[in-house]
Design a protein around this motif. Structure first.
Motif, short mmCIF file in Angstrom:
data_model
loop_
_atom_site.label_atom_id
_atom_site.label_comp_id
_atom_site.label_asym_id
_atom_site.label_seq_id
_atom_site.Cartn_x
_atom_site.Cartn_y
_atom_site.Cartn_z
N GLN A 266 0.35 0.31 11.35
CA GLN A 266 -0.52 0.79 10.29
C GLN A 266 -1.94 0.29 10.49
OE1 GLN A 266 0.37 -2.64 6.89
NE2 GLN A 266 0.82 -0.52 6.48
N VAL B 200 -7.11 2.48 5.10
CA VAL B 200 -6.36 1.25 5.37
C VAL B 200 -4.96 1.40 4.78
CG1 VAL B 200 -6.21 -1.22 4.85
CG2 VAL B 200 -8.42 -0.19 5.44
N GLY B 201 -3.96 1.03 5.53
CA GLY B 201 -2.58 1.17 5.10
C GLY B 201 -1.89 2.40 5.64
N THR C 135 -5.10 -1.65 9.42
CA THR C 135 -5.35 -2.82 8.59
C THR C 135 -6.83 -3.04 8.29
OG1 THR C 135 -5.36 -4.21 10.57
CG2 THR C 135 -3.28 -4.01 9.37
N ASN D 190 -1.85 -11.14 10.07
CA ASN D 190 -1.55 -10.26 11.20
C ASN D 190 -2.17 -10.86 12.46
OD1 ASN D 190 -0.33 -8.21 9.51
ND2 ASN D 190 -2.41 -7.69 8.85
#
Length: 290
Positions: A201, A176-177, A203, A250
């Motif tokens: 990216q 993640v990221g 998430t 998001n």
């Protein structure tokens, strides 16, 4: 009225596949004498059969992801399995869905002179394997392969027009990221390259690693489904599967299927040749830092 408008927006964007459109037909060329993929270092042109071209089947439009090959004489182009099901977006579990038959050969591939042939769809394969309805694998395994006609092999190019690559198949589970690049050929982008090529990216990791949730700088639209997802260093990571809308930090994100898992499932089950591999490219051009 607001609720109706939101539902309409959701329908327009969430629809995995849009209407069909015509494909261009470049001058037909012969297959290389070696029977292998042309090994040019040139960046692919808009006329190549490559990751990110439009695929139209049974009136539905999607985007291809990567190229795969079981032998030097055969090339497959990856798509999302839901692009070949009339039950897409109808609420039917993929493991209970209706699907186009293997061997269906009326698939339009942009820049190809001949139609492609459906050789694999995970939605059909999972039903044959008896996967449990409602399971993670049924929900997230969304991958299909279309065989490119031999007459078009000289026009294939394994790199994406916006990014280059892929450098290799990503293995394992991404973090993640981590940064990603994505590409979609939806007609709703109207050919604007800045909307087709995206960066973003990861998430979230979904279904115990079967898929990822990603957020990109520009949202995907109807017709982007199936498109390629690259890691920041150019590895083939995933294929676009579904768009989600929420009221979170998001609000617009994509669910993308783990390509390594999807490809391995097809091989382990005997649905495709065990030697089928991703076609890679030696250089990757990101077009900018994440």
């Amino acid at each position: 009225m607001i609720k109706q408008s939101l539902l309409l927006l959701l329908f327009i964007i969430l629809s995995a596949c849009g209407g069909s459109s015509s494909t261009s037909s470049p001058t037909r060329s012969t297959i290389p004498s070696s029977g292998s993929i042309p090994n040019s270092q040139a960046v692919p042109s808009a006329d190549h059969i490559r990751p990110g071209v439009e695929i139209v089947a049974d009136g539905s439009s999607c985007t291809s992801n990567f190229l795969f090959s079981p032998n030097p004489q055969t090339v497959y182009i990856g798509v999302a399995a839901h692009c070949f099901s009339p039950d897409t977006n109808s609420g039917v579990d993929p493991c209970e869905s209706n699907n186009l038959a293997i061997g269906y050969n009326e698939i339009s591939i942009a820049n190809a002179s001949e139609p492609g042939e459906l050789v694999y769809t995970s939605w059909r394969a999972m039903q044959e394997a008896g996967e449990t309805v409602g399971s993670d694998i049924c929900q997230y395994n969304d991958f299909a392969l279309v065989k490119i006609h031999p007459n078009d092999l000289a026009n294939v190019h394994p790199a994406a027009i916006a990014f280059g690559g892929p450098t290799a198949l990503f293995t394992g589970t991404a973090a993640v990221g981590a940064g990603v690049f994505a590409y979609g050929q939806s007609p709703l982008h109207f050919g604007v390259r800045s909307r087709e090529a995206k960066k973003g990216q990861i998430t979230g990791v979904l279904g115990d690693g079967w898929a990822y949730d990603i957020v990109t700088d520009t949202p995907s639209l109807s017709g982007d489904s199936g498109g390629p997802i690259f890691t920041a260093d150019g590895k083939a990571l995933a294929a676009t599967s579904v768009l989600s809308l929420s009221v979170s930090v998001n609000p617009v994100s994509n669910g993308v299927v783990n390509l390594e898992r999807a490809l391995q499932y097809a091989k382990n089950g005997g649905f495709i040749n065990s030697g089928t591999k991703l076609l890679t490219w030696s250089e990757f051009h990101s077009g900018g830092d994440l």
